[in-house]
Design a protein around this motif. Structure first.
Motif, PDB file in Angstrom:
ATOM      1  N   ILE A 200       0.829  -1.214   0.000  1.00 47.34           N
ATOM      2  CA  ILE A 200       0.000   0.000   0.000  1.00 47.34           C
ATOM      3  C   ILE A 200       0.866   1.268   0.000  1.00 47.34           C
ATOM      4  O   ILE A 200       0.376   2.370   0.216  1.00 47.34           O
ATOM      5  CB  ILE A 200      -1.016   0.024   1.166  1.00 47.34           C
ATOM      6  N   GLY A 201       2.144   1.087  -0.231  1.00 44.20           N
ATOM      7  CA  GLY A 201       3.006   2.247  -0.468  1.00 44.20           C
ATOM      8  C   GLY A 201       3.455   2.983   0.777  1.00 44.20           C
ATOM      9  O   GLY A 201       3.898   4.124   0.687  1.00 44.20           O
ATOM     10  N   LEU A 202       3.394   2.328   1.933  1.00 48.65           N
ATOM     11  CA  LEU A 202       3.806   3.034   3.146  1.00 48.65           C
ATOM     12  C   LEU A 202       5.256   2.783   3.525  1.00 48.65           C
ATOM     13  O   LEU A 202       5.757   3.357   4.472  1.00 48.65           O
ATOM     14  CB  LEU A 202       2.881   2.660   4.316  1.00 48.65           C
ATOM     15  N   THR A 203       5.916   1.890   2.790  1.00 47.44           N
ATOM     16  CA  THR A 203       7.336   1.678   3.060  1.00 47.44           C
ATOM     17  C   THR A 203       8.134   2.120   1.837  1.00 47.44           C
ATOM     18  O   THR A 203       7.598   2.238   0.752  1.00 47.44           O
ATOM     19  CB  THR A 203       7.652   0.199   3.344  1.00 47.44           C
ATOM     20  N   VAL A 204       9.379   2.309   2.058  1.00 45.10           N
ATOM     21  CA  VAL A 204      10.256   2.719   0.969  1.00 45.10           C
ATOM     22  C   VAL A 204      10.724   1.484   0.213  1.00 45.10           C
ATOM     23  O   VAL A 204      11.134   0.504   0.813  1.00 45.10           O
ATOM     24  CB  VAL A 204      11.476   3.466   1.541  1.00 45.10           C
ATOM     25  N   ALA A 205      10.646   1.527  -1.099  1.00 44.30           N
ATOM     26  CA  ALA A 205      11.185   0.420  -1.897  1.00 44.30           C
ATOM     27  C   ALA A 205      12.663   0.685  -2.134  1.00 44.30           C
ATOM     28  O   ALA A 205      13.043   1.761  -2.567  1.00 44.30           O
ATOM     29  CB  ALA A 205      10.458   0.352  -3.225  1.00 44.30           C
ATOM     30  N   VAL A 206      13.487  -0.308  -1.800  1.00 45.95           N
ATOM     31  CA  VAL A 206      14.914  -0.137  -2.050  1.00 45.95           C
ATOM     32  C   VAL A 206      15.209  -0.526  -3.486  1.00 45.95           C
ATOM     33  O   VAL A 206      14.916  -1.633  -3.911  1.00 45.95           O
ATOM     34  CB  VAL A 206      15.747  -0.999  -1.083  1.00 45.95           C
ATOM     35  N   GLU A 207      15.731   0.413  -4.203  1.00 41.22           N
ATOM     36  CA  GLU A 207      16.109   0.114  -5.582  1.00 41.22           C
ATOM     37  C   GLU A 207      17.382  -0.717  -5.559  1.00 41.22           C
ATOM     38  O   GLU A 207      18.208  -0.560  -4.671  1.00 41.22           O
ATOM     39  CB  GLU A 207      16.396   1.421  -6.318  1.00 41.22           C
ATOM     40  N   LYS A 208      17.535  -1.534  -6.555  1.00 40.16           N
ATOM     41  CA  LYS A 208      18.764  -2.332  -6.636  1.00 40.16           C
ATOM     42  C   LYS A 208      19.978  -1.405  -6.651  1.00 40.16           C
ATOM     43  O   LYS A 208      19.966  -0.375  -7.318  1.00 40.16           O
ATOM     44  CB  LYS A 208      18.752  -3.140  -7.931  1.00 40.16           C
ATOM     45  N   GLY A 209      20.980  -1.746  -5.877  1.00 39.55           N
ATOM     46  CA  GLY A 209      22.220  -0.976  -5.917  1.00 39.55           C
ATOM     47  C   GLY A 209      22.221   0.277  -5.068  1.00 39.55           C
ATOM     48  O   GLY A 209      23.142   1.079  -5.159  1.00 39.55           O
ATOM     49  N   MET A 210      21.205   0.478  -4.236  1.00 37.27           N
ATOM     50  CA  MET A 210      21.162   1.691  -3.423  1.00 37.27           C
ATOM     51  C   MET A 210      22.322   1.703  -2.414  1.00 37.27           C
ATOM     52  O   MET A 210      22.656   0.674  -1.820  1.00 37.27           O
ATOM     53  CB  MET A 210      19.824   1.752  -2.707  1.00 37.27           C
ATOM     54  N   LYS A 211      22.900   2.881  -2.223  1.00 35.98           N
ATOM     55  CA  LYS A 211      24.127   2.979  -1.397  1.00 35.98           C
ATOM     56  C   LYS A 211      23.854   3.554  -0.013  1.00 35.98           C
ATOM     57  O   LYS A 211      22.988   4.421   0.156  1.00 35.98           O
ATOM     58  CB  LYS A 211      25.142   3.901  -2.088  1.00 35.98           C
ATOM     59  N   ILE A 212      24.639   3.079   0.927  1.00 33.61           N
ATOM     60  CA  ILE A 212      24.714   3.741   2.235  1.00 33.61           C
ATOM     61  C   ILE A 212      26.191   3.946   2.549  1.00 33.61           C
ATOM     62  O   ILE A 212      27.048   3.481   1.790  1.00 33.61           O
ATOM     63  CB  ILE A 212      24.033   2.921   3.363  1.00 33.61           C
ATOM     64  N   GLN A 213      26.459   4.641   3.666  1.00 39.57           N
ATOM     65  CA  GLN A 213      27.845   4.842   4.078  1.00 39.57           C
ATOM     66  C   GLN A 213      28.094   4.159   5.420  1.00 39.57           C
ATOM     67  O   GLN A 213      27.206   4.107   6.271  1.00 39.57           O
ATOM     68  CB  GLN A 213      28.130   6.330   4.247  1.00 39.57           C
ATOM     69  N   VAL A 214      29.313   3.664   5.579  1.00 39.90           N
ATOM     70  CA  VAL A 214      29.706   3.050   6.844  1.00 39.90           C
ATOM     71  C   VAL A 214      30.977   3.761   7.296  1.00 39.90           C
ATOM     72  O   VAL A 214      31.964   3.801   6.564  1.00 39.90           O
ATOM     73  CB  VAL A 214      29.992   1.542   6.658  1.00 39.90           C
ATOM     74  N   THR A 215      30.912   4.341   8.505  1.00 43.48           N
ATOM     75  CA  THR A 215      32.060   5.116   8.993  1.00 43.48           C
ATOM     76  C   THR A 215      32.604   4.515  10.285  1.00 43.48           C
ATOM     77  O   THR A 215      31.844   4.250  11.222  1.00 43.48           O
ATOM     78  CB  THR A 215      31.653   6.589   9.240  1.00 43.48           C
ATOM     79  N   VAL A 216      33.921   4.297  10.310  1.00 42.63           N
ATOM     80  CA  VAL A 216      34.615   3.828  11.518  1.00 42.63           C
ATOM     81  C   VAL A 216      35.856   4.694  11.689  1.00 42.63           C
ATOM     82  O   VAL A 216      36.664   4.793  10.753  1.00 42.63           O
ATOM     83  CB  VAL A 216      35.043   2.345  11.386  1.00 42.63           C
ATOM     84  N   ASN A 217      35.998   5.306  12.845  1.00 48.54           N
ATOM     85  CA  ASN A 217      37.197   6.118  13.120  1.00 48.54           C
ATOM     86  C   ASN A 217      37.530   7.084  11.988  1.00 48.54           C
ATOM     87  O   ASN A 217      38.654   7.096  11.484  1.00 48.54           O
ATOM     88  CB  ASN A 217      38.421   5.200  13.337  1.00 48.54           C
ATOM     89  N   ASP A 218      36.559   7.868  11.568  1.00 45.76           N
ATOM     90  CA  ASP A 218      36.755   8.884  10.516  1.00 45.76           C
ATOM     91  C   ASP A 218      37.034   8.310   9.132  1.00 45.76           C
ATOM     92  O   ASP A 218      37.299   9.064   8.201  1.00 45.76           O
ATOM     93  CB  ASP A 218      37.888   9.866  10.881  1.00 45.76           C
ATOM     94  N   GLN A 219      37.017   7.020   9.007  1.00 49.53           N
ATOM     95  CA  GLN A 219      37.162   6.431   7.666  1.00 49.53           C
ATOM     96  C   GLN A 219      35.782   6.019   7.168  1.00 49.53           C
ATOM     97  O   GLN A 219      35.046   5.326   7.888  1.00 49.53           O
ATOM     98  CB  GLN A 219      38.008   5.178   7.739  1.00 49.53           C
ATOM     99  N   THR A 220      35.429   6.454   5.960  1.00 46.71           N
ATOM    100  CA  THR A 220      34.098   6.133   5.443  1.00 46.71           C
ATOM    101  C   THR A 220      34.203   5.297   4.189  1.00 46.71           C
ATOM    102  O   THR A 220      34.989   5.599   3.284  1.00 46.71           O
ATOM    103  CB  THR A 220      33.312   7.440   5.140  1.00 46.71           C
ATOM    104  N   ARG A 221      33.397   4.242   4.150  1.00 45.91           N
ATOM    105  CA  ARG A 221      33.315   3.408   2.948  1.00 45.91           C
ATOM    106  C   ARG A 221      31.861   3.352   2.517  1.00 45.91           C
ATOM    107  O   ARG A 221      30.953   3.493   3.339  1.00 45.91           O
ATOM    108  CB  ARG A 221      33.820   1.991   3.239  1.00 45.91           C
TER     109      ARG A 221
END
Ligand SMILES: Cc1cc2nc3c(=O)[nH]c(=O)nc-3n(C[C@H](O)[C@H](O)[C@H](O)COP(=O)(O)O)c2cc1C
Length: 327
Positions: A200-221
């Motif tokens: 019913i469209g109340l959640t976000v559909a994740v498109e293939k390949g969608m990116k997030i960031q992961v940061t540890v000790n000022d290093q981000t990947r």
């Protein structure tokens, strides 16, 4: 809300699944896409899940929905509690009498504070004689739902939705937008609730390949999300802002820590690879730097990960790992 987030939400609103979002960019008011654009953090959600549950079967469905949507939860409690005798149906008792008379309005104990801040309200109830209990009519007539989006869900022993949702439509202003209701069997799983909300469209559909960031000790990947309901739920969590997980080492193959909330699981038998971001038990996140095999949920994978660069990235101790959306 940051401009970046609004922009991301705008893009996401256009990939929301339901056709009710047609014209999503231009319209406002009752359009859930527009609502999501103005959505807040879980502490200031614009979605409410209200439910009445006399014997406890509808309550977990309501809780799942609230967890999935980051919504506020409100239990509709009868001023005069329903006793076992009241609930014994086909005995001519209280419930039978109430359901026989559509004009009955059992009083509710307490109220929803600041109903005006909610744009979308989900209303859960059991099926009583094929219909919503009359206390749901009381609820619908107690607030000004003008211009809001409403949707009901119910549990029953065996009856389908029937006319139970439709028969409530006349109790609120015509400007209310109704989404498609769902009947759940007793004991339905969180995944079933997620599928309905997604439909019913109340959640976000994740498109293939969608990116997030992961940061540890000022290093981000960067990491690439998997195309499943759990990754979508994780992404939705990040729409509210970065999430930091305090991790520790486990088994000499992973760092793991509490997510601080539960998200929907899509568990399967997985052999991990370095860089895998895994949801464990629905409420813990792990990042792998070596191989393990278990039933759990792949959320995504850190781009370009190898055993060596993951060991270096995560370090030897207990890392604070921050997940966020790209700028
Ligand atoms: C008064 C009453 C009437 C009921 N009528 C129906 C019915 O028409 N069809 C059905 O499948 N179940 C019926 N049930 C069973 C409930 O819908 C079912 O147990 C539901 O999951 C209860 O939800 P709750 O525990 O959240 O109150 C009825 C239960 C009661 C107490």
């Amino acid at each position: 809300m940051k401009a970046r987030t609004i922009e991301t939400l705008f893009i996401l609103s256009c990939v929301l699944i339901m056709s009710l979002l047609s014209g999503c960019a231009a319209s406002g008011g009752t359009d859930p896409a527009a609502d999501l654009q103005s959505g807040g953090s879980p502490e200031s959600s614009h979605i409410l899940v209200a439910y009445f549950s006399a014997t406890g079967h509808t309550a977990p469905i309501a809780e799942y929905a609230a967890e999935i949507l980051g919504a506020d939860l409100y239990e509709i409690i009868a001023e005069e509690p329903y006793t076992e005798a009241d609930l014994a149906y086909y005995t001519g008792g209280r419930c039978d009498q109430e359901q026989d008379d559509p004009s009955v309005r059992p009083a509710i104990s307490g109220t929803v504070e600041n109903m005006e801040r909610y744009d979308i309200i989900l209303i859960g109830h059991p099926i009583w004689h094929g219909q919503a209990p009359r206390i749901i009519s009381t609820f619908l007539e107690s607030y000004d739902f003008n211009g809001k989006t409403l949707v009901t869900f119910c549990t029953s022993a065996s009856s389908g939705l029937g006319s139970s949702a439709r028969n409530l439509y006349g109790l609120v202003p015509e400007s209310v937008k109704w989404l498609e209701s769902r009947r759940f069997p007793i004991g339905a799983a969180k995944e079933q609730v997620y599928e309905w909300l997604e439909g019913i469209g109340l959640t976000v559909a994740v498109e293939k390949g969608m990116k997030i960031q992961v940061t540890v000790n000022d290093q981000t990947r960067t990491a690439t999300l998997t195309d499943n309901a759990s990754a979508a739920a994780f992404y939705e969590l990040l729409l509210n802002g970065p999430v930091t997980v305090e991790m520790h080492d486990y088994g000499s193959f992973e760092k793991v820590g509490p997510l601080g909330t539960n998200i929907v699981r899509s568990d399967e038998d997985i052999t991990t690879a370095p860089g895998d971001i895994i949801l464990y038990l629905g409420n813990q996140v792990t990042i792998y730097y070596d191989v393990n095999r278990w039933d759990f949920t792949l959320l995504g994978r850190i781009d370009g990960a190898t055993g060596e660069n993951m060991r270096e990235f995560l370090g030897k101790g207990n890392p604070s790992v921050t997940f966020s959306l790209p700028e």
